[in-house]
Design a protein around this motif. Structure first.
Motif, PDB file in Angstrom:
ATOM      1  N   ALA A 170      55.157  40.184 -14.449  1.00 28.61           N
ATOM      2  CA  ALA A 170      56.121  40.614 -15.469  1.00 28.61           C
ATOM      3  C   ALA A 170      55.435  40.825 -16.812  1.00 28.61           C
ATOM      4  O   ALA A 170      55.712  41.815 -17.511  1.00 28.61           O
ATOM      5  CB  ALA A 170      57.233  39.578 -15.597  1.00 28.61           C
ATOM      6  N   LEU A 171      54.537  39.920 -17.180  1.00 28.84           N
ATOM      7  CA  LEU A 171      53.803  40.080 -18.436  1.00 28.84           C
ATOM      8  C   LEU A 171      52.912  41.313 -18.406  1.00 28.84           C
ATOM      9  O   LEU A 171      52.788  42.023 -19.408  1.00 28.84           O
ATOM     10  CB  LEU A 171      52.962  38.843 -18.723  1.00 28.84           C
ATOM     11  N   LEU A 172      52.296  41.581 -17.268  1.00 24.11           N
ATOM     12  CA  LEU A 172      51.419  42.736 -17.155  1.00 24.11           C
ATOM     13  C   LEU A 172      52.195  44.043 -17.297  1.00 24.11           C
ATOM     14  O   LEU A 172      51.743  44.965 -17.993  1.00 24.11           O
ATOM     15  CB  LEU A 172      50.659  42.702 -15.829  1.00 24.11           C
ATOM     16  N   MET A 173      53.363  44.126 -16.674  1.00 22.59           N
ATOM     17  CA  MET A 173      54.174  45.339 -16.809  1.00 22.59           C
ATOM     18  C   MET A 173      54.576  45.571 -18.264  1.00 22.59           C
ATOM     19  O   MET A 173      54.487  46.691 -18.772  1.00 22.59           O
ATOM     20  CB  MET A 173      55.414  45.257 -15.918  1.00 22.59           C
ATOM     21  N   ALA A 174      54.985  44.508 -18.947  1.00 25.62           N
ATOM     22  CA  ALA A 174      55.384  44.644 -20.351  1.00 25.62           C
ATOM     23  C   ALA A 174      54.190  44.964 -21.241  1.00 25.62           C
ATOM     24  O   ALA A 174      54.295  45.780 -22.165  1.00 25.62           O
ATOM     25  CB  ALA A 174      56.072  43.371 -20.822  1.00 25.62           C
ATOM     26  N   SER A 175      53.042  44.348 -20.976  1.00 24.89           N
ATOM     27  CA  SER A 175      51.885  44.580 -21.839  1.00 24.89           C
ATOM     28  C   SER A 175      51.300  45.976 -21.650  1.00 24.89           C
ATOM     29  O   SER A 175      50.812  46.579 -22.605  1.00 24.89           O
ATOM     30  CB  SER A 175      50.816  43.516 -21.612  1.00 24.89           C
ATOM     31  N   VAL A 176      51.349  46.507 -20.432  1.00 31.49           N
ATOM     32  CA  VAL A 176      50.890  47.880 -20.209  1.00 31.49           C
ATOM     33  C   VAL A 176      51.790  48.851 -20.961  1.00 31.49           C
ATOM     34  O   VAL A 176      51.309  49.789 -21.612  1.00 31.49           O
ATOM     35  CB  VAL A 176      50.833  48.205 -18.700  1.00 31.49           C
ATOM     36  N   ASP A 177      53.083  48.632 -20.909  1.00 29.56           N
ATOM     37  CA  ASP A 177      54.022  49.485 -21.644  1.00 29.56           C
ATOM     38  C   ASP A 177      53.752  49.415 -23.150  1.00 29.56           C
ATOM     39  O   ASP A 177      53.717  50.442 -23.832  1.00 29.56           O
ATOM     40  CB  ASP A 177      55.458  49.058 -21.335  1.00 29.56           C
ATOM     41  N   TYR A 178      53.526  48.213 -23.659  1.00 30.80           N
ATOM     42  CA  TYR A 178      53.240  48.029 -25.078  1.00 30.80           C
ATOM     43  C   TYR A 178      51.937  48.719 -25.471  1.00 30.80           C
ATOM     44  O   TYR A 178      51.844  49.373 -26.514  1.00 30.80           O
ATOM     45  CB  TYR A 178      53.179  46.537 -25.411  1.00 30.80           C
ATOM     46  N   THR A 179      50.917  48.599 -24.618  1.00 32.69           N
ATOM     47  CA  THR A 179      49.634  49.240 -24.899  1.00 32.69           C
ATOM     48  C   THR A 179      49.770  50.753 -24.902  1.00 32.69           C
ATOM     49  O   THR A 179      49.218  51.432 -25.775  1.00 32.69           O
ATOM     50  CB  THR A 179      48.571  48.797 -23.878  1.00 32.69           C
ATOM     51  N   LEU A 180      50.496  51.296 -23.945  1.00 32.14           N
ATOM     52  CA  LEU A 180      50.677  52.746 -23.892  1.00 32.14           C
ATOM     53  C   LEU A 180      51.408  53.273 -25.134  1.00 32.14           C
ATOM     54  O   LEU A 180      51.113  54.375 -25.606  1.00 32.14           O
ATOM     55  CB  LEU A 180      51.434  53.144 -22.621  1.00 32.14           C
ATOM     56  N   HIS A 181      52.337  52.491 -25.650  1.00 33.77           N
ATOM     57  CA  HIS A 181      53.052  52.913 -26.856  1.00 33.77           C
ATOM     58  C   HIS A 181      52.222  52.730 -28.129  1.00 33.77           C
ATOM     59  O   HIS A 181      52.494  53.361 -29.143  1.00 33.77           O
ATOM     60  CB  HIS A 181      54.375  52.161 -26.989  1.00 33.77           C
ATOM     61  N   SER A 182      51.213  51.860 -28.084  1.00 31.75           N
ATOM     62  CA  SER A 182      50.414  51.616 -29.287  1.00 31.75           C
ATOM     63  C   SER A 182      49.149  52.476 -29.346  1.00 31.75           C
ATOM     64  O   SER A 182      48.448  52.445 -30.350  1.00 31.75           O
ATOM     65  CB  SER A 182      50.043  50.142 -29.389  1.00 31.75           C
ATOM     66  N   ILE A 183      48.854  53.234 -28.316  1.00 37.18           N
ATOM     67  CA  ILE A 183      47.646  54.074 -28.310  1.00 37.18           C
ATOM     68  C   ILE A 183      47.657  55.107 -29.448  1.00 37.18           C
ATOM     69  O   ILE A 183      46.643  55.286 -30.117  1.00 37.18           O
ATOM     70  CB  ILE A 183      47.431  54.725 -26.932  1.00 37.18           C
ATOM     71  N   PRO A 184      48.768  55.786 -29.712  1.00 36.91           N
ATOM     72  CA  PRO A 184      48.734  56.787 -30.805  1.00 36.91           C
ATOM     73  C   PRO A 184      48.583  56.181 -32.208  1.00 36.91           C
ATOM     74  O   PRO A 184      48.155  56.881 -33.122  1.00 36.91           O
ATOM     75  CB  PRO A 184      50.081  57.500 -30.694  1.00 36.91           C
ATOM     76  N   GLU A 185      48.894  54.902 -32.371  1.00 33.22           N
ATOM     77  CA  GLU A 185      48.786  54.273 -33.687  1.00 33.22           C
ATOM     78  C   GLU A 185      47.320  54.023 -34.033  1.00 33.22           C
ATOM     79  O   GLU A 185      46.523  53.712 -33.169  1.00 33.22           O
ATOM     80  CB  GLU A 185      49.520  52.931 -33.699  1.00 33.22           C
ATOM     81  N   LEU A 186      46.998  54.135 -35.318  1.00 32.26           N
ATOM     82  CA  LEU A 186      45.644  53.849 -35.791  1.00 32.26           C
ATOM     83  C   LEU A 186      45.650  52.582 -36.620  1.00 32.26           C
ATOM     84  O   LEU A 186      46.581  52.331 -37.384  1.00 32.26           O
ATOM     85  CB  LEU A 186      45.111  55.007 -36.632  1.00 32.26           C
ATOM     86  N   THR A 187      44.589  51.795 -36.463  1.00 26.39           N
ATOM     87  CA  THR A 187      44.472  50.595 -37.286  1.00 26.39           C
ATOM     88  C   THR A 187      44.159  51.018 -38.718  1.00 26.39           C
ATOM     89  O   THR A 187      43.444  51.995 -38.938  1.00 26.39           O
ATOM     90  CB  THR A 187      43.366  49.667 -36.758  1.00 26.39           C
ATOM     91  N   PRO A 188      44.695  50.304 -39.709  1.00 28.19           N
ATOM     92  CA  PRO A 188      44.534  50.743 -41.099  1.00 28.19           C
ATOM     93  C   PRO A 188      43.083  50.769 -41.589  1.00 28.19           C
ATOM     94  O   PRO A 188      42.675  51.710 -42.252  1.00 28.19           O
ATOM     95  CB  PRO A 188      45.337  49.723 -41.903  1.00 28.19           C
ATOM     96  N   ALA A 189      42.311  49.772 -41.262  1.00 29.32           N
ATOM     97  CA  ALA A 189      40.963  49.685 -41.833  1.00 29.32           C
ATOM     98  C   ALA A 189      39.942  50.530 -41.064  1.00 29.32           C
ATOM     99  O   ALA A 189      39.168  51.265 -41.669  1.00 29.32           O
ATOM    100  CB  ALA A 189      40.506  48.231 -41.861  1.00 29.32           C
ATOM    101  N   LEU A 190      39.941  50.429 -39.752  1.00 31.62           N
ATOM    102  CA  LEU A 190      38.903  51.099 -38.959  1.00 31.62           C
ATOM    103  C   LEU A 190      39.290  52.497 -38.484  1.00 31.62           C
ATOM    104  O   LEU A 190      38.437  53.244 -38.024  1.00 31.62           O
ATOM    105  CB  LEU A 190      38.541  50.236 -37.753  1.00 31.62           C
ATOM    106  N   GLN A 191      40.562  52.803 -38.529  1.00 34.07           N
ATOM    107  CA  GLN A 191      41.065  54.100 -38.062  1.00 34.07           C
ATOM    108  C   GLN A 191      40.716  54.349 -36.592  1.00 34.07           C
ATOM    109  O   GLN A 191      40.337  55.446 -36.192  1.00 34.07           O
ATOM    110  CB  GLN A 191      40.533  55.237 -38.941  1.00 34.07           C
ATOM    111  N   ILE A 192      40.842  53.284 -35.778  1.00 38.41           N
ATOM    112  CA  ILE A 192      40.690  53.422 -34.324  1.00 38.41           C
ATOM    113  C   ILE A 192      42.043  53.140 -33.687  1.00 38.41           C
ATOM    114  O   ILE A 192      42.941  52.588 -34.321  1.00 38.41           O
ATOM    115  CB  ILE A 192      39.614  52.481 -33.748  1.00 38.41           C
ATOM    116  N   SER A 193      42.180  53.505 -32.447  1.00 38.97           N
ATOM    117  CA  SER A 193      43.448  53.327 -31.750  1.00 38.97           C
ATOM    118  C   SER A 193      43.817  51.846 -31.641  1.00 38.97           C
ATOM    119  O   SER A 193      42.963  51.002 -31.341  1.00 38.97           O
ATOM    120  CB  SER A 193      43.371  53.936 -30.355  1.00 38.97           C
ATOM    121  N   ALA A 194      45.082  51.550 -31.860  1.00 43.83           N
ATOM    122  CA  ALA A 194      45.560  50.178 -31.710  1.00 43.83           C
ATOM    123  C   ALA A 194      45.589  49.769 -30.238  1.00 43.83           C
ATOM    124  O   ALA A 194      45.753  48.598 -29.919  1.00 43.83           O
ATOM    125  CB  ALA A 194      46.947  50.035 -32.328  1.00 43.83           C
TER     126      ALA A 194
END
Length: 87
Positions: A50-74
């Motif tokens: 259950a945690l893996l399914m939720a974390s994969v979904d969260y990771t897929l949604h956070s890929i387009p976001e960039l971290t503020p300092a390094l400007q790499i994918s979240a």
């Protein structure tokens, strides 16, 4: 920090030194001990799944976001949970 926590949990689980209620289990008969062991592993598998399914979904949604300092994918940051759960 997430990587270190997941790595420690994986090492403890593989060496069978993870936290559990060993006092209750050690006083039970071997048959009851085997049932506790089976229930524990089944419960662990369901929770990790259950945690893996939720974390994969969260990771897929956070890929387009960039971290503020390094400007790499979240996704790199949130991917730590996925890797840790698979260990």
């Amino acid at each position: 920090f997430a990587w270190l926590g997941m790595l420690g949990a994986a090492v403890a689980l593989r060496s069978r030194s993870h936290m559990r209620l060993s006092l209750l289990v050690s006083k039970a008969s071997p048959i009851v001990q085997a049932r506790f062991e089976t229930f524990g592993w089944t419960f662990l598998t369901v929770v990790i799944g259950a945690l893996l399914m939720a974390s994969v979904d969260y990771t897929l949604h956070s890929i387009p976001e960039l971290t503020p300092a390094l400007q790499i994918s979240a996704g790199y940051r949130t991917g730590a949970l996925n890797v840790g759960l698979l260990m």
